[in-house]
Design a protein around this motif. Structure first.
Motif, short mmCIF file in Angstrom:
data_model
loop_
_atom_site.label_atom_id
_atom_site.label_comp_id
_atom_site.label_asym_id
_atom_site.label_seq_id
_atom_site.Cartn_x
_atom_site.Cartn_y
_atom_site.Cartn_z
N VAL A 156 0.85 -1.19 0.00
CA VAL A 156 0.00 0.00 0.00
C VAL A 156 0.89 1.24 0.00
N LYS A 157 0.36 2.34 -0.55
CA LYS A 157 1.08 3.61 -0.52
C LYS A 157 0.86 4.31 0.81
N THR A 158 -0.37 4.24 1.31
CA THR A 158 -0.68 4.79 2.63
C THR A 158 -1.46 3.74 3.41
N GLY A 159 -1.14 3.59 4.67
CA GLY A 159 -1.80 2.59 5.49
C GLY A 159 -0.84 1.53 5.96
N VAL A 160 -1.32 0.29 6.10
CA VAL A 160 -0.48 -0.80 6.58
C VAL A 160 -0.83 -2.10 5.85
N VAL A 161 0.14 -3.00 5.82
CA VAL A 161 -0.13 -4.37 5.43
C VAL A 161 0.11 -5.21 6.68
N ALA A 162 -0.97 -5.71 7.24
CA ALA A 162 -0.88 -6.49 8.48
C ALA A 162 -0.68 -7.96 8.14
N SER A 163 -0.20 -8.71 9.12
CA SER A 163 0.08 -10.13 8.87
C SER A 163 -0.15 -10.94 10.14
N TYR A 164 -0.29 -12.24 9.91
CA TYR A 164 -0.45 -13.17 11.03
C TYR A 164 0.02 -14.55 10.60
N MET A 165 0.73 -15.23 11.47
CA MET A 165 1.19 -16.59 11.21
C MET A 165 0.62 -17.51 12.29
N HIS A 166 -0.09 -18.55 11.87
CA HIS A 166 -0.68 -19.51 12.80
C HIS A 166 0.20 -20.76 12.87
#
Length: 309
Positions: free
Chosen positions: A147-157
């Motif tokens: 993204v240009k503005t904002g966030v890229v969230a993540s999660y590992m299970h």
């Protein structure tokens, strides 16, 4: 002495499945004798990759590399979970995930790119690992979000090591709102996706063919009621709404608060973050999903091993 050229190296690689640098070394050691080079690789344990390439690799790891505004996932498969616990294998997957940030979702580009910025490609390094560890391995897929503005969230299970596990999720949130609020909510959404496995962000994102198949099934079921066509149509539309609540992210009950939907949780976060938030996409990788695993007779395998066959 025979001059070693690229064609010879390529031919030896195709015969043995060994890495490019190993093939070049083998040809140099054997003065360009192809058969002797094959034997040289075999004595070094580097000619195993081609023989093992036909074996099903459905274990392994999901790898994740994440920065604030971009993230990538990879799936690297092995034949057994035992290999997934191997430190060398884990380090390889972690490095490939970092490389995937540069490939931006292009699997071919990732495979051909330099492994960890070194001298050989990711694909060649994988072949060398096959020869070293002795199991078939595959770089199955990759995905990327930015993204240009904002966030890229993540999660590992089912994490077994930082950035490595069994189910990986990345989700992109475009917004000019408060970063801390976006990160917190993004993590929650990523965890929700891991658990609920939605098929799209919204209804418009669903594959039309997928929706039509579901509509056809629901229509046939409704017809069994014997009610008029107009009533059946209303029944189908009502059941489709229920279907969307199961497969569409924004329509799903939020796993962190089942009394509300993801869409309503998003709206509440927009208020606290001070700006609109748009979920522009997500990717969810579950290890081995979609891979056909052959039926095996464990007792027969043990008997065969005991007999040395």
């Amino acid at each position: 002495m025979t001059a070693i050229n690229a064609t010879m190296v390529k031919d030896l690689r195709e015969k043995t499945g060994a890495g490019m640098m190993d093939c070049k070394a083998a040809l140099n050691e054997t003065a360009g004798d192809m058969e002797a080079a094959v034997d040289w690789l075999r004595t070094k344990g580097l000619a195993k990759a081609a023989k093992k390439a036909g074996r099903v690799a459905a274990e392994g790891l999901i790898g994740l590399a994440a920065e604030e505004r971009q993230a990538a996932l990879v799936e690297v498969n092995s034949e057994t979970d035992f290999v997934a616990r191997n430190d060398k294998f884990q380090e390889m997957v972690r490095t490939i995930a970092a490389d995937a940030l540069k490939a931006k979702g292009d699997l071919d580009k990732l495979a051909k790119g330099k492994h960890g910025g070194g001298t050989i490609s990711v694909a060649d390094h994988l072949k060398e690992m096959i020869g070293s560890i002795g199991e078939n391995m595959t770089l199955r897929r990759t995905s990327y979000l930015g993204v240009k503005t904002g966030v890229v969230a993540s999660y590992m299970h089912n994490t077994i090591s930082p950035g490595l596990g069994k189910i990986g999720v990345i989700v992109a949130l475009e917004s000019t709102g408060g970063a801390d609020k976006l990160k917190s909510f993004g993590k929650q959404v990523a965890m929700h996706i891991a658990a609920a496995n939605p098929q799209s962000v919204d209804v418009a994102g669903l594959d039309p063919a997928f929706v039509e198949r579901e509509r056809a099934v629901l229509t046939e079921q409704a017809k069994e009621s014997g009610k008029p066509a107009a009533v059946i149509e209303k029944m189908v539309e009502g059941r489709l709404r229920k279907f969307y609540e199961e497969v569409v992210l924004l329509s799903q009950a939020f796993v962190h608060d089942p009394e509300t939907t993801v869409a309503k949780a998003l709206a509440a976060t927009e208020q606290s973050a001070g700006a609109p938030i748009k979920i522009t996409g997500f990717h969810r990788f579950a290890l081995g999903e979609g891979i056909d695993r052959p039926d095996s007779d464990f007792a027969a395998e043990v008997a065969a091993a005991a007999s040395g066959s």
